[in-house]
Design a protein around this motif. Structure first.
Motif, PDB file in Angstrom:
ATOM      1  N   PRO A 412      19.154 -12.738 -51.255  1.00  0.00           N
ATOM      2  CA  PRO A 412      18.746 -13.190 -52.590  1.00  0.00           C
ATOM      3  C   PRO A 412      19.779 -12.886 -53.674  1.00  0.00           C
ATOM      4  O   PRO A 412      19.895 -13.661 -54.628  1.00  0.00           O
ATOM      5  N   ASP A 413      20.512 -11.793 -53.550  1.00  0.00           N
ATOM      6  CA  ASP A 413      21.510 -11.471 -54.582  1.00  0.00           C
ATOM      7  C   ASP A 413      22.607 -12.530 -54.621  1.00  0.00           C
ATOM      8  O   ASP A 413      23.003 -12.997 -55.699  1.00  0.00           O
ATOM      9  N   ARG A 414      23.109 -12.892 -53.455  1.00  0.00           N
ATOM     10  CA  ARG A 414      24.141 -13.929 -53.402  1.00  0.00           C
ATOM     11  C   ARG A 414      23.582 -15.287 -53.853  1.00  0.00           C
ATOM     12  O   ARG A 414      24.266 -16.059 -54.530  1.00  0.00           O
ATOM     13  N   ALA A 415      22.339 -15.570 -53.473  1.00  0.00           N
ATOM     14  CA  ALA A 415      21.722 -16.828 -53.887  1.00  0.00           C
ATOM     15  C   ALA A 415      21.587 -16.902 -55.396  1.00  0.00           C
ATOM     16  O   ALA A 415      21.870 -17.939 -56.012  1.00  0.00           O
ATOM     17  N   ALA A 416      21.155 -15.800 -56.017  1.00  0.00           N
ATOM     18  CA  ALA A 416      21.017 -15.774 -57.473  1.00  0.00           C
ATOM     19  C   ALA A 416      22.369 -15.955 -58.142  1.00  0.00           C
ATOM     20  O   ALA A 416      22.495 -16.673 -59.146  1.00  0.00           O
ATOM     21  N   ARG A 417      23.390 -15.317 -57.586  1.00  0.00           N
ATOM     22  CA  ARG A 417      24.723 -15.453 -58.168  1.00  0.00           C
ATOM     23  C   ARG A 417      25.213 -16.892 -58.074  1.00  0.00           C
ATOM     24  O   ARG A 417      25.841 -17.414 -59.005  1.00  0.00           O
ATOM     25  N   LEU A 418      24.917 -17.544 -56.956  1.00  0.00           N
ATOM     26  CA  LEU A 418      25.320 -18.938 -56.799  1.00  0.00           C
ATOM     27  C   LEU A 418      24.625 -19.825 -57.830  1.00  0.00           C
ATOM     28  O   LEU A 418      25.238 -20.731 -58.418  1.00  0.00           O
ATOM     29  N   VAL A 419      23.334 -19.578 -58.060  1.00  0.00           N
ATOM     30  CA  VAL A 419      22.599 -20.370 -59.050  1.00  0.00           C
ATOM     31  C   VAL A 419      23.243 -20.242 -60.416  1.00  0.00           C
ATOM     32  O   VAL A 419      23.449 -21.241 -61.133  1.00  0.00           O
ATOM     33  N   ARG A 423      25.211 -22.850 -63.206  1.00  0.00           N
ATOM     34  CA  ARG A 423      24.157 -23.078 -64.185  1.00  0.00           C
ATOM     35  C   ARG A 423      24.489 -24.298 -65.050  1.00  0.00           C
ATOM     36  O   ARG A 423      25.605 -24.465 -65.535  1.00  0.00           O
ATOM     37  N   GLY A 424      23.494 -25.173 -65.203  1.00  0.00           N
ATOM     38  CA  GLY A 424      23.688 -26.382 -65.993  1.00  0.00           C
ATOM     39  C   GLY A 424      24.089 -27.589 -65.184  1.00  0.00           C
ATOM     40  O   GLY A 424      24.145 -28.698 -65.721  1.00  0.00           O
ATOM     41  N   SER A 425      24.366 -27.399 -63.891  1.00  0.00           N
ATOM     42  CA  SER A 425      24.799 -28.538 -63.079  1.00  0.00           C
ATOM     43  C   SER A 425      23.865 -28.807 -61.897  1.00  0.00           C
ATOM     44  O   SER A 425      24.171 -29.672 -61.069  1.00  0.00           O
ATOM     45  N   TRP A 426      22.758 -28.083 -61.828  1.00  0.00           N
ATOM     46  CA  TRP A 426      21.807 -28.313 -60.745  1.00  0.00           C
ATOM     47  C   TRP A 426      20.933 -29.536 -61.068  1.00  0.00           C
ATOM     48  O   TRP A 426      20.601 -29.779 -62.215  1.00  0.00           O
ATOM     49  N   ASP A 427      20.588 -30.268 -60.045  1.00  0.00           N
ATOM     50  CA  ASP A 427      19.737 -31.450 -60.185  1.00  0.00           C
ATOM     51  C   ASP A 427      18.292 -31.048 -59.889  1.00  0.00           C
ATOM     52  O   ASP A 427      17.950 -30.704 -58.749  1.00  0.00           O
ATOM     53  N   GLY A 428      17.435 -31.096 -60.908  1.00  0.00           N
ATOM     54  CA  GLY A 428      16.055 -30.671 -60.736  1.00  0.00           C
ATOM     55  C   GLY A 428      15.252 -31.524 -59.792  1.00  0.00           C
ATOM     56  O   GLY A 428      14.154 -31.119 -59.366  1.00  0.00           O
ATOM     57  N   VAL A 448      16.376 -15.619 -62.594  1.00  0.00           N
ATOM     58  CA  VAL A 448      16.965 -16.777 -61.927  1.00  0.00           C
ATOM     59  C   VAL A 448      15.853 -17.699 -61.414  1.00  0.00           C
ATOM     60  O   VAL A 448      15.975 -18.931 -61.466  1.00  0.00           O
ATOM     61  N   ALA A 449      14.775 -17.112 -60.924  1.00  0.00           N
ATOM     62  CA  ALA A 449      13.635 -17.935 -60.504  1.00  0.00           C
ATOM     63  C   ALA A 449      13.100 -18.745 -61.676  1.00  0.00           C
ATOM     64  O   ALA A 449      12.748 -19.929 -61.526  1.00  0.00           O
ATOM     65  N   SER A 450      13.040 -18.129 -62.859  1.00  0.00           N
ATOM     66  CA  SER A 450      12.593 -18.840 -64.055  1.00  0.00           C
ATOM     67  C   SER A 450      13.520 -20.005 -64.374  1.00  0.00           C
ATOM     68  O   SER A 450      13.079 -21.089 -64.756  1.00  0.00           O
ATOM     69  N   GLU A 451      14.803 -19.773 -64.211  1.00  0.00           N
ATOM     70  CA  GLU A 451      15.791 -20.835 -64.444  1.00  0.00           C
ATOM     71  C   GLU A 451      15.502 -22.043 -63.549  1.00  0.00           C
ATOM     72  O   GLU A 451      15.526 -23.187 -64.001  1.00  0.00           O
ATOM     73  N   LEU A 452      15.212 -21.778 -62.286  1.00  0.00           N
ATOM     74  CA  LEU A 452      14.967 -22.862 -61.350  1.00  0.00           C
ATOM     75  C   LEU A 452      13.641 -23.569 -61.646  1.00  0.00           C
ATOM     76  O   LEU A 452      13.555 -24.804 -61.558  1.00  0.00           O
ATOM     77  N   TYR A 453      12.617 -22.808 -62.000  1.00  0.00           N
ATOM     78  CA  TYR A 453      11.323 -23.435 -62.307  1.00  0.00           C
ATOM     79  C   TYR A 453      11.437 -24.352 -63.524  1.00  0.00           C
ATOM     80  O   TYR A 453      10.840 -25.429 -63.564  1.00  0.00           O
ATOM     81  N   ARG A 454      12.217 -23.948 -64.517  1.00  0.00           N
ATOM     82  CA  ARG A 454      12.388 -24.814 -65.693  1.00  0.00           C
ATOM     83  C   ARG A 454      13.136 -26.093 -65.335  1.00  0.00           C
ATOM     84  O   ARG A 454      12.832 -27.167 -65.852  1.00  0.00           O
ATOM     85  N   LEU A 455      14.117 -25.959 -64.452  1.00  0.00           N
ATOM     86  CA  LEU A 455      14.824 -27.154 -64.000  1.00  0.00           C
ATOM     87  C   LEU A 455      13.857 -28.137 -63.339  1.00  0.00           C
ATOM     88  O   LEU A 455      13.910 -29.352 -63.576  1.00  0.00           O
ATOM     89  N   LEU A 456      12.980 -27.614 -62.511  1.00  0.00           N
ATOM     90  CA  LEU A 456      12.024 -28.460 -61.820  1.00  0.00           C
ATOM     91  C   LEU A 456      11.048 -29.118 -62.790  1.00  0.00           C
ATOM     92  O   LEU A 456      10.760 -30.316 -62.694  1.00  0.00           O
ATOM     93  N   ILE A 457      10.523 -28.333 -63.725  1.00  0.00           N
ATOM     94  CA  ILE A 457       9.570 -28.865 -64.708  1.00  0.00           C
ATOM     95  C   ILE A 457      10.230 -29.956 -65.552  1.00  0.00           C
ATOM     96  O   ILE A 457       9.668 -31.035 -65.764  1.00  0.00           O
ATOM     97  N   ASP A 458      11.417 -29.652 -66.045  1.00  0.00           N
ATOM     98  CA  ASP A 458      12.113 -30.624 -66.899  1.00  0.00           C
ATOM     99  C   ASP A 458      12.357 -31.932 -66.165  1.00  0.00           C
ATOM    100  O   ASP A 458      12.195 -33.024 -66.722  1.00  0.00           O
TER     101      ASP A 458
END
Length: 518
Positions: A412-419, A423-428, A448-458
């Motif tokens: 999870p640490d490496r995954a969070a760092r990758l996110v 940041r700003g270029s992921w496709d929700g 980081v989980a919050s970041e991903l959830y907002r991407l999905l919602i948006d």
């Protein structure tokens, strides 16, 4: 002498409503209807309840249903005919088969359901009634039925696949009946199918024979192989091209592949290879050949075959891949490489096998390949190799594949760092990757989980994906629960501020807000 009191009736012992309660309800108050009683299990049709119903009543019910339901009437007629023996049932089936063979009218979608039910009733008669009395007679009718499949399906609208399903069931039933016969008879029935291969446009007879070969006794192989050899069409001229030549070769290959399956069953690797070369001279299946050679303890020959260079031919796409859109172009090469690794291990070339494992992991981030690579390393070298693998994953060109790998490993640490690196270029809309990542990071990386959830919602709200509004509402609830876990200096805005921005931008999407918990 005092009179002994007698018990009051049950009704008189019930408490009467008080005047106050009666006036509160009003003089026109209706009695509350009681709940309907559950049906007793004794009303469920079963052997016990039907026996109690009585023979006369059952006869009336059966006759009433036969008047309403033509399919049921055919089944009852066949059951009655069985009392007279197999010849009476066979005569019923033969009349229906003759009508099918003479039929010429088109069966549109409106007639398809009734037509399918009629075919299914006939097949049930053969399998349930005739086969119990005379299996050989039942087989004769099943083979005749399968032989007419092309004509029937050629004049029917079978977009639902119902008719195909009936013929597939007939092929399964025929295979089961054939293998129950003595060896010589089983071989004879299998040989009778050979002439039908040439006109088997929908492949029902071909499928039946491929199902039979692994189940036939070895004594049947020689006779069946000879029948296939005699029936195999001649090869088209070498210089002939076009669709006609391709069709001729395709029909010829049906017989060759059948003989190849017999050779495979007998363990004759050389014959298997010869048939493979004959069926596909330009692109023989290296993987299947190498697997058979390896199983026969001929690893050196298997290595030579698996490393042969050849042009990439057509790739078979399964129905599932077409429906899901998840077609893997690299699957053939990955299968080839997996066999090569097994061969190298067998030959004792551990370094070569390890090099291939690492090469495949670098190309695809396959976690199974990495685990196999780490398991083969000497003690105390796996930690450094694992860190090297994580570094490679973070720098991988496909960041979605990299995120999926790091989440499922898990790291999870490496995954969070990758996110956060991207940041700003992921496709929700890539929910198949981002949702598992967000859920996996909730406990250890809430920001980081919050970041991903907002991407999905948006993404859901911006594109108006109403079918996913329920998911978006759930993600919004998850954001609220994550807010308490995020430390000061968090990377995400306040949940209330984010919700307010959603109200401002998407306030008219009432179907979404109706599912949001306040």
């Amino acid at each position: 002498m005092a009179r002994k009191a007698t018990p009051a009736p049950e009704a008189s012992r019930q408490r009467k409503p008080s005047a106050k309660g009666a006036s509160a309800k009003g003089s026109h108050a209706k009695a509350v209807p009681s709940k309907p009683k559950r049906a007793s299990r004794k009303t469920t049709p079963c052997p016990e309840t039907l026996t109690e119903l009585g023979l006369e009543r059952l006869i009336q019910l059966v006759l009433s249903e036969t008047a309403r339901n033509p399919t049921f009437k055919k089944l009852v007629t066949a059951a009655v005919a069985s009392l007279q023996g197999p010849d009476a049932i066979a005569a019923l089936v033969d009349r229906r088969l003759t009508a099918l063979e003479r039929g010429q009218g088109y069966i549109d979608w409106q007639k398809q359901r009734a037509f399918s039910a009629d075919l299914d009733a006939m097949l049930t008669t053969v399998v349930s009634e005739l086969a119990a009395l005379d299996p050989r007679a039942a087989l004769d009718r099943l083979i005749r039925f399968l032989g007419g499949a092309d004509d029937v399906l050629g004049r029917a609208d079978d977009s639902s696949g119902r008719l195909h399903g009936v013929y597939e069931r007939a092929a399964d039933a025929a295979a089961s009946l054939i293998v129950d016969l003595p060896g010589d008879e089983a071989a004879a029935f299998a040989a009778r199918l050979v002439p039908r291969l040439g006109a088997d446009g929908h492949g029902f007879v071909e499928t039946l024979m491929h199902d039979l070969i692994p189940r036939l006794p070895e004594t049947a192989h020689t006779a069946l192989d000879m029948a296939l050899k005699v029936a195999t069409p001649a090869a088209p001229p070498a210089r002939t091209g076009g669709e006609k030549a391709w069709t001729a070769q395709w029909g010829r290959n049906r017989f060759i592949r059948m003989r190849q399956a017999l050779a495979d069953r007998a363990g004759d690797v050389d014959a298997f290879i010869a048939f493979e070369k004959e069926a596909s001279p330009e692109q023989p299946d290296r993987v299947r050949i190498a697997e058979r050679l390896l199983a026969a303890d001929r690893a050196a020959e298997a290595l030579e075959w698996i490393r042969r260079s050849q042009k990439r031919g057509p790739v078979i796409v399964t129905r599932e891949a077409l429906l899901t859109g998840q077609f893997d172009h690299h699957a053939p090469e990955r299968a080839r490489q997996a066999v090569e690794i097994r061969i190298l291990d067998t030959l004792g070339d551990k370094a070569g096998a390890q090099a291939l494992r690492w090469q495949e992991f670098e190309r695809s981030l396959d976690p199974a390949m990495l685990r196999a690579y780490l398991a083969k390393l000497p003690d105390f070298e796996d930690d450094a190799a694992l860190e090297r693998a994580f570094d490679h994953a973070e720098a991988f060109a496909d960041r979605y594949r990299a995120l999926a790998f790091l989440i499922h490993w898990p790291n999870p640490d490496r995954a969070a760092r990758l996110v956060m690196q991207h940041r700003g270029s992921w496709d929700g809309s890539r929910y198949e990757i981002l949702v598992p990542a967000a859920e996996a990071l909730e406990r250890t990386q809430p920001a980081v989980a919050s970041e991903l959830y907002r991407l999905l919602i948006d993404s859901i709200l911006e594109h108006g994906r109403s079918a996913a509004y329920g998911h978006a509402a759930r993600y919004l609830t998850a954001l609220d629960s994550l807010a308490a876990q995020v430390e000061e200096g968090r990377l995400t805005p306040d949940p209330e501020a984010y919700r307010a921005s959603l109200r401002r931008l998407h306030g008219r999407k009432s179907a979404f807000w109706a599912q949001v918990r306040d």
